[in-house]
Design a protein around this motif. Sequence first.
Motif, short mmCIF file in Angstrom:
data_model
loop_
_atom_site.label_atom_id
_atom_site.label_comp_id
_atom_site.label_asym_id
_atom_site.label_seq_id
_atom_site.Cartn_x
_atom_site.Cartn_y
_atom_site.Cartn_z
N ILE A 153 24.48 34.92 65.84
CA ILE A 153 24.33 34.40 67.21
C ILE A 153 24.82 32.96 67.30
CG2 ILE A 153 22.66 33.79 69.02
CD1 ILE A 153 21.28 36.45 68.55
N PRO A 172 19.15 25.18 64.30
CA PRO A 172 18.68 26.51 63.86
C PRO A 172 17.16 26.60 63.94
CG PRO A 172 19.90 25.35 62.11
CD PRO A 172 19.61 24.36 63.18
N SER A 173 16.66 27.83 63.87
CA SER A 173 15.21 28.00 63.84
C SER A 173 14.66 27.44 62.53
CB SER A 173 14.87 29.48 63.96
OG SER A 173 13.51 29.67 63.63
N GLU A 174 13.45 26.94 62.60
CA GLU A 174 12.79 26.42 61.39
C GLU A 174 12.53 27.53 60.36
OE1 GLU A 174 8.65 25.35 62.14
OE2 GLU A 174 8.73 26.62 63.92
N GLY A 222 15.92 32.89 72.69
CA GLY A 222 14.53 32.85 72.25
C GLY A 222 13.62 33.47 73.28
N ILE A 230 12.83 24.89 78.28
CA ILE A 230 14.16 24.30 78.12
C ILE A 230 14.84 24.14 79.47
CG2 ILE A 230 16.48 24.83 77.22
CD1 ILE A 230 15.16 25.56 74.62
N GLU A 244 19.26 33.39 76.79
CA GLU A 244 19.22 34.76 76.28
C GLU A 244 17.79 35.00 75.81
OE1 GLU A 244 21.51 36.77 76.69
OE2 GLU A 244 23.35 35.62 76.87
N LEU A 245 17.02 35.75 76.58
CA LEU A 245 15.57 35.82 76.34
C LEU A 245 15.14 37.21 75.89
CD1 LEU A 245 14.60 33.64 79.44
CD2 LEU A 245 15.18 32.88 77.12
N CYS A 278 16.14 41.66 70.11
CA CYS A 278 15.86 41.50 71.54
C CYS A 278 16.15 42.80 72.29
CB CYS A 278 16.68 40.36 72.11
SG CYS A 278 18.41 40.47 71.64
N ARG A 324 2.87 35.22 62.37
CA ARG A 324 2.50 35.32 63.80
C ARG A 324 3.17 36.52 64.45
NH1 ARG A 324 6.16 31.36 67.43
NH2 ARG A 324 8.08 32.30 66.76
N GLU A 413 6.68 42.09 75.33
CA GLU A 413 7.62 42.32 74.23
C GLU A 413 6.84 42.40 72.91
OE1 GLU A 413 10.35 39.15 73.20
OE2 GLU A 413 11.94 40.62 72.91
P1 NDP Z 1 11.28 30.85 70.36
O1 NDP Z 1 11.41 30.73 71.82
O2 NDP Z 1 9.98 30.57 69.74
O3 NDP Z 1 12.34 29.90 69.61
C1 NDP Z 1 13.73 29.96 69.87
C2 NDP Z 1 14.39 28.67 69.43
O4 NDP Z 1 13.92 27.58 70.23
C3 NDP Z 1 14.07 28.28 67.98
O5 NDP Z 1 15.20 27.66 67.41
C4 NDP Z 1 12.93 27.28 68.17
O6 NDP Z 1 12.81 26.42 67.09
C5 NDP Z 1 13.42 26.55 69.40
N1 NDP Z 1 12.38 25.85 70.14
C6 NDP Z 1 11.04 26.05 70.13
N2 NDP Z 1 10.43 25.22 71.02
C7 NDP Z 1 11.41 24.47 71.58
C8 NDP Z 1 11.43 23.44 72.57
N3 NDP Z 1 10.33 23.03 73.17
N4 NDP Z 1 12.62 22.90 72.91
C9 NDP Z 1 13.76 23.34 72.34
N5 NDP Z 1 13.81 24.30 71.40
C10 NDP Z 1 12.65 24.87 71.03
O7 NDP Z 1 11.76 32.33 70.02
P2 NDP Z 1 11.73 33.08 68.64
O8 NDP Z 1 12.44 32.25 67.63
O9 NDP Z 1 10.36 33.53 68.34
O10 NDP Z 1 12.67 34.33 68.95
C11 NDP Z 1 12.19 35.55 69.42
C12 NDP Z 1 12.58 35.73 70.87
O11 NDP Z 1 14.00 35.61 71.01
C13 NDP Z 1 12.26 37.12 71.36
O12 NDP Z 1 11.67 37.04 72.63
C14 NDP Z 1 13.62 37.80 71.45
O13 NDP Z 1 13.67 38.84 72.37
C15 NDP Z 1 14.49 36.65 71.83
N6 NDP Z 1 15.88 36.93 71.53
C16 NDP Z 1 16.74 37.15 72.56
C17 NDP Z 1 18.05 37.49 72.32
C18 NDP Z 1 19.00 37.76 73.45
O14 NDP Z 1 20.20 37.83 73.19
N7 NDP Z 1 18.54 37.91 74.68
C19 NDP Z 1 18.57 37.62 70.95
C20 NDP Z 1 17.59 37.31 69.93
C21 NDP Z 1 16.29 36.99 70.22
P3 NDP Z 1 11.85 26.82 65.88
O15 NDP Z 1 12.16 28.24 65.49
O16 NDP Z 1 12.26 25.88 64.82
O17 NDP Z 1 10.46 26.67 66.36
#
Ligand code: NDP
Length: 563
Positions: A153, A172-174, A222, A230, A244-245, A278, A324, A413
Amino acid sequence: MAKAEAQEAAAGEIISSDPATGREVGRVRKQTPDEVRQAVERSRQVFHMWKTTSFAERRRLVMRAREVILDEMESIAELISAESGKPKGEAIAFEIAPVLDLMQWIARSAEKMLRPRRVGIGLFGLLGRSSRVVYHPLGVVAIIPAWNYPFSIPLGEAVMSLMAGNTVVIKPSELTPLTGVKIGEIFERAGFPNDAVQVVSGAGETGAALVEAAPDKIAFTGSVATGRKIAEAAAKNLTSVVLELGGKDPMIVLADADLEAAANAAVWGAFSNAGQNCASVERLYVHESIAEDLTRRIVEKTGKLKIGPGSDPDVSVGPMSSERQIRIVERHVDDFREAGAEILTGGERRADTLVRMSVASTRTSANCEEASVGTDDLAGGTGDADRSVRAPLIFEPTVIAGATNDMRPMREETFGPTLPICTFVTEEEAIALANDTEFGLTASVWTRDIARGRRIAERIEAGTVCINEHLYTHGIGQTPWGGFKNSGRGRTHGLEGLLELVQPQHIHTNRITLLPDAWWMPYSPTALETFRGFATKFATGSMLKTATLLPQLWKRIKELRRG
Ligand code: NDP
């Protein structure tokens, strides 16, 4: 920070660990908000040079980056697998292969797709005018991905941004920080200019700092909850965002479907990447006449899947990425049980695979808050010293019968290996059930009658609807990817995704300057009459009607020329 806190991280460090074994994969230093700001500033500096490079030069570098990936394919796949838990084969098939394909396609096609184009302007053309649209890059694109596809991605979004002439900062994600660092190294080895692609490491607050640093575009992947935050933060700087949620994607199986294909697809669509897609099949709606047969096939096939660490080539379902996330799955399965649905197979965390886990979470998305746990919550905790416990992260692929849309987990979800099955009688009912959700990412319709499948597909509220397929179209870079409703805003991939990464500029030319424009000042009763003609004749788009306006137009132009 879920699994990262399992080891003794020095202040300001993230330790990445393998969710199957708890083994440390490596560590990265967290960037401070100040460093993130500086990264965006450097990115903007290099943007002024990068935007002037030719498409041929960009193409050469992207193709070189492909070679770097191919050179290192095995070790990259092992890294993705070690950090995310997915089987190595999935890392190759569903991350590396699709992104390589996207890279060759966009490298070869971006120039054509962004070529200046002439726009038809109707009757204005008769006045000697013409219009062209040219595309300019935006500047700095901030990419904030989720952990479930930590390579394909962000890398795919980076390559599309670069081909459009932008520079990139990735957070990137942590949970998968080293895969992010690897992406930066690939661009460096390929010979991209310094700072054209930067990777800033950290957790959610680092992502927030990147949004605060006012990039020119944010590509976020995310949860809905973080996406909302955001979008709110980005609005302060009027930064536009692609979101992309999440999804709750339905699979509709009609009575005439190829049942064997539908069963295989349901198993893969629901359980690949341990259901952390997703676009996973999160709800299966099957016509009641074939429900028993389809369910039997699905249960049989699910029973044959090998579960275990992603490094084992025979394993189909690996560990989940974090404590989690597995907690959400457990809660949803419990909810199904309590609501009267029947767990046909699976339904439990596998206690035979123990991994070292953190129990504290700094992550803040809504469903995760509910899932984060305290040290005392898990049996076998090792206490406060390292704030970790040993707990299995593998959840059995779970098939559930008798699900209905009013059950709570049918509305949220899950993002895990569960496949709830629900029956329907009429086509209308199936469509209504599929649309009965806040999400709208993807869906699928299974039928031998393709025309009927397409008719149904167009009535489903989702960004992608497949007929006799599910889940995989993110891997077709040429097609737009994005959601309806709460599944997102904007698109990545395809022409639509590329256009998100540029700003169109309209260049309008008037070749006839001898005559004044009839709408210029000063105004007069003759002007007013002419303007009425514009509204009633010219604005019809009819040449014939506009021709009847010519005497009035000429009167007005003479008036203007007299001054
Ligand atoms: P999160 O929303 O928890 O995190 C996504 C990213 O945002 C991570 O890099 C995270 O960092 C970062 N982040 C967290 N808080 C903030 C903030 N306040 N400001 C800026 N960035 C922040 O999602 P998940 O990582 O848990 O991913 C799962 C979700 O992603 C599911 O809902 C899934 O459906 C969706 N998804 C959607 C896709 C699509 O194409 N529509 C594709 C793949 C996933 P960190 O991880 O370091 O906390």
